[in-house]
Write a protein that holds these residues in place. Structure first.
Motif, PDB file in Angstrom:
ATOM      1  N   MET A   1       0.720  -1.141   0.062  1.00  0.00           N
ATOM      2  CA  MET A   1       0.064   0.080   0.021  1.00  0.00           C
ATOM      3  C   MET A   1       0.926   1.226   0.171  1.00  0.00           C
ATOM      4  N   THR A   2       0.500   2.305  -0.699  1.00  0.00           N
ATOM      5  CA  THR A   2       1.147   3.256  -0.809  1.00  0.00           C
ATOM      6  C   THR A   2       1.144   4.101   0.557  1.00  0.00           C
ATOM      7  N   THR A   3       2.122   5.182   0.865  1.00  0.00           N
ATOM      8  CA  THR A   3       2.192   6.118   1.914  1.00  0.00           C
ATOM      9  C   THR A   3       2.344   7.560   1.504  1.00  0.00           C
ATOM     10  N   GLU A   4       2.099   7.621   0.495  1.00  0.00           N
ATOM     11  CA  GLU A   4       2.233   8.943  -0.346  1.00  0.00           C
ATOM     12  C   GLU A   4       0.969   9.357  -1.133  1.00  0.00           C
ATOM     13  N   ILE A   5       0.582  10.692  -0.761  1.00  0.00           N
ATOM     14  CA  ILE A   5      -0.415  11.394  -1.489  1.00  0.00           C
ATOM     15  C   ILE A   5       0.043  12.305  -2.616  1.00  0.00           C
ATOM     16  N   HIS A   6      -0.126  12.406  -3.664  1.00  0.00           N
ATOM     17  CA  HIS A   6       0.069  13.670  -4.548  1.00  0.00           C
ATOM     18  C   HIS A   6      -1.206  13.956  -5.329  1.00  0.00           C
ATOM     19  N   ASP A  99       1.808  17.256  -1.670  1.00  0.00           N
ATOM     20  CA  ASP A  99       2.737  16.131  -1.307  1.00  0.00           C
ATOM     21  C   ASP A  99       2.735  15.789  -0.013  1.00  0.00           C
ATOM     22  N   GLN A 100       2.007  14.431   0.539  1.00  0.00           N
ATOM     23  CA  GLN A 100       2.131  14.134   1.939  1.00  0.00           C
ATOM     24  C   GLN A 100       2.751  12.788   1.942  1.00  0.00           C
ATOM     25  N   THR A 101       3.909  12.676   2.641  1.00  0.00           N
ATOM     26  CA  THR A 101       4.702  11.412   2.399  1.00  0.00           C
ATOM     27  C   THR A 101       4.500  11.085   4.037  1.00  0.00           C
ATOM     28  N   GLY A 102       4.889   9.676   4.184  1.00  0.00           N
ATOM     29  CA  GLY A 102       4.836   8.897   5.373  1.00  0.00           C
ATOM     30  C   GLY A 102       3.513   8.556   5.974  1.00  0.00           C
ATOM     31  N   CYS A 103       2.356   8.611   5.362  1.00  0.00           N
ATOM     32  CA  CYS A 103       1.267   8.443   5.591  1.00  0.00           C
ATOM     33  C   CYS A 103       1.132   6.829   6.159  1.00  0.00           C
ATOM     34  N   PRO A 104       0.275   6.545   7.235  1.00  0.00           N
ATOM     35  CA  PRO A 104       0.350   5.116   7.716  1.00  0.00           C
ATOM     36  C   PRO A 104      -0.407   4.563   6.405  1.00  0.00           C
ATOM     37  N   PRO A 105      -0.113   3.275   5.981  1.00  0.00           N
ATOM     38  CA  PRO A 105      -0.640   2.624   4.907  1.00  0.00           C
ATOM     39  C   PRO A 105      -2.037   2.464   4.960  1.00  0.00           C
ATOM     40  N   GLU A 106      -2.674   2.360   5.948  1.00  0.00           N
ATOM     41  CA  GLU A 106      -3.942   2.046   6.161  1.00  0.00           C
ATOM     42  C   GLU A 106      -4.786   3.131   6.066  1.00  0.00           C
ATOM     43  N   MET A 107      -4.048   4.372   6.323  1.00  0.00           N
ATOM     44  CA  MET A 107      -5.084   5.611   6.014  1.00  0.00           C
ATOM     45  C   MET A 107      -4.720   6.364   5.130  1.00  0.00           C
ATOM     46  N   THR A 108      -3.796   6.060   4.075  1.00  0.00           N
ATOM     47  CA  THR A 108      -3.442   7.166   2.741  1.00  0.00           C
ATOM     48  C   THR A 108      -4.800   6.957   1.896  1.00  0.00           C
ATOM     49  N   GLU A 109      -5.506   6.213   1.796  1.00  0.00           N
ATOM     50  CA  GLU A 109      -6.818   6.572   1.032  1.00  0.00           C
ATOM     51  C   GLU A 109      -7.745   7.280   1.514  1.00  0.00           C
ATOM     52  N   HIS A 110      -7.831   7.306   2.977  1.00  0.00           N
ATOM     53  CA  HIS A 110      -8.936   8.092   3.805  1.00  0.00           C
ATOM     54  C   HIS A 110      -8.512   9.643   3.811  1.00  0.00           C
ATOM     55  N   LEU A 111      -6.940   9.789   3.986  1.00  0.00           N
ATOM     56  CA  LEU A 111      -6.366  11.036   4.083  1.00  0.00           C
ATOM     57  C   LEU A 111      -6.697  11.604   2.732  1.00  0.00           C
ATOM     58  N   ALA A 112      -6.190  10.980   1.548  1.00  0.00           N
ATOM     59  CA  ALA A 112      -6.284  11.603   0.278  1.00  0.00           C
ATOM     60  C   ALA A 112      -7.838  11.933  -0.177  1.00  0.00           C
ATOM     61  N   ALA A 113      -8.835  11.210   0.281  1.00  0.00           N
ATOM     62  CA  ALA A 113     -10.135  11.375   0.305  1.00  0.00           C
ATOM     63  C   ALA A 113     -10.509  13.086   0.974  1.00  0.00           C
ATOM     64  N   GLY A 114      -9.986  13.000   2.161  1.00  0.00           N
ATOM     65  CA  GLY A 114     -10.167  13.939   3.045  1.00  0.00           C
ATOM     66  C   GLY A 114      -9.678  15.433   2.584  1.00  0.00           C
ATOM     67  N   TRP A 115      -8.709  15.303   1.879  1.00  0.00           N
ATOM     68  CA  TRP A 115      -8.242  16.610   1.112  1.00  0.00           C
ATOM     69  C   TRP A 115      -9.194  17.251   0.031  1.00  0.00           C
ATOM     70  N   ASP A 116      -9.825  16.496  -0.622  1.00  0.00           N
ATOM     71  CA  ASP A 116     -11.019  16.703  -1.409  1.00  0.00           C
ATOM     72  C   ASP A 116     -12.178  17.389  -0.934  1.00  0.00           C
ATOM     73  N   GLN A 117     -12.503  16.354  -0.069  1.00  0.00           N
ATOM     74  CA  GLN A 117     -13.773  16.704   0.784  1.00  0.00           C
ATOM     75  C   GLN A 117     -13.470  17.926   1.793  1.00  0.00           C
ATOM     76  N   ARG A 118     -12.557  18.313   2.627  1.00  0.00           N
ATOM     77  CA  ARG A 118     -12.186  19.205   3.439  1.00  0.00           C
ATOM     78  C   ARG A 118     -11.676  20.529   2.985  1.00  0.00           C
ATOM     79  N   TYR A 119     -11.010  20.350   2.062  1.00  0.00           N
ATOM     80  CA  TYR A 119     -10.360  21.653   1.426  1.00  0.00           C
ATOM     81  C   TYR A 119     -10.570  21.890  -0.041  1.00  0.00           C
ATOM     82  N   TRP A 120     -10.433  20.975  -1.136  1.00  0.00           N
ATOM     83  CA  TRP A 120     -10.599  21.477  -2.493  1.00  0.00           C
ATOM     84  C   TRP A 120     -12.173  21.693  -2.659  1.00  0.00           C
ATOM     85  N   LYS A 121     -13.010  21.081  -2.389  1.00  0.00           N
ATOM     86  CA  LYS A 121     -14.235  21.304  -2.774  1.00  0.00           C
ATOM     87  C   LYS A 121     -14.774  22.533  -2.001  1.00  0.00           C
ATOM     88  N   PRO A 122     -14.384  22.768  -0.667  1.00  0.00           N
ATOM     89  CA  PRO A 122     -14.899  23.990   0.021  1.00  0.00           C
ATOM     90  C   PRO A 122     -14.334  25.179  -0.623  1.00  0.00           C
TER      91      PRO A 122
END
Length: 128
Positions: A1-6, A99-122
């Motif tokens: 699993m990835t630990t990076e978000i771009h 770019d967010q690196t060092g994400c816990p693998p089980e959280m990466t997908e959740h965090l990536a979706a959170g940027w869209d939901q909590r920042y980009w859309k607002p």
């Protein structure tokens, strides 16, 4: 699993305005709908989303970039990600590169979706 978000997104506002949306606690709170406490200095602490997110400012270039040691409050002690946000003038406002690196693998997908939901859309809604 990835630990990076771009992610890249264009926001319809000038880089300085987008920077302020991230680093000014009043603007951040209004944009995200949660309480924010942000010390916008190098080494300053930021608590966002009603204390759910905690960050320490490592590098700040107003209107250009933000680098933080960033974590979810409920993570084990000492677990941080490295968050880099670059702001560049674009034809339609500001190109934001995250770019967010060092994400816990089980959280990466959740965090990536959170940027869209909590920042980009607002931001898209707020800045039209």
């Amino acid at each position: 699993m990835t630990t990076e978000i771009h992610q890249q997104v264009t926001i319809n506002a000038a880089p300085g305005v987008v920077y302020q949306a991230f680093m000014d606690e009043k603007h951040h709170s209004a944009l995200t709908g949660g309480t924010s406490k942000i010390d916008a200095s190098i080494g300053g602490l930021a608590e966002m989303h009603d204390g759910q997110i905690i960050a320490r400012n490592l590098e700040l270039e107003p209107g250009q970039s933000i680098v933080q040691a960033w974590r979810v409050a409920g993570w084990d002690a000492g677990v941080y990600t490295l968050l880099r946000i670059r702001l560049e003038p674009a034809q339609d406002g500001t190109l934001v590169t995250l770019d967010q690196t060092g994400c816990p693998p089980e959280m990466t997908e959740h965090l990536a979706a959170g940027w869209d939901q909590r920042y980009w859309k607002p931001m898209a809604d707020h800045f039209g």
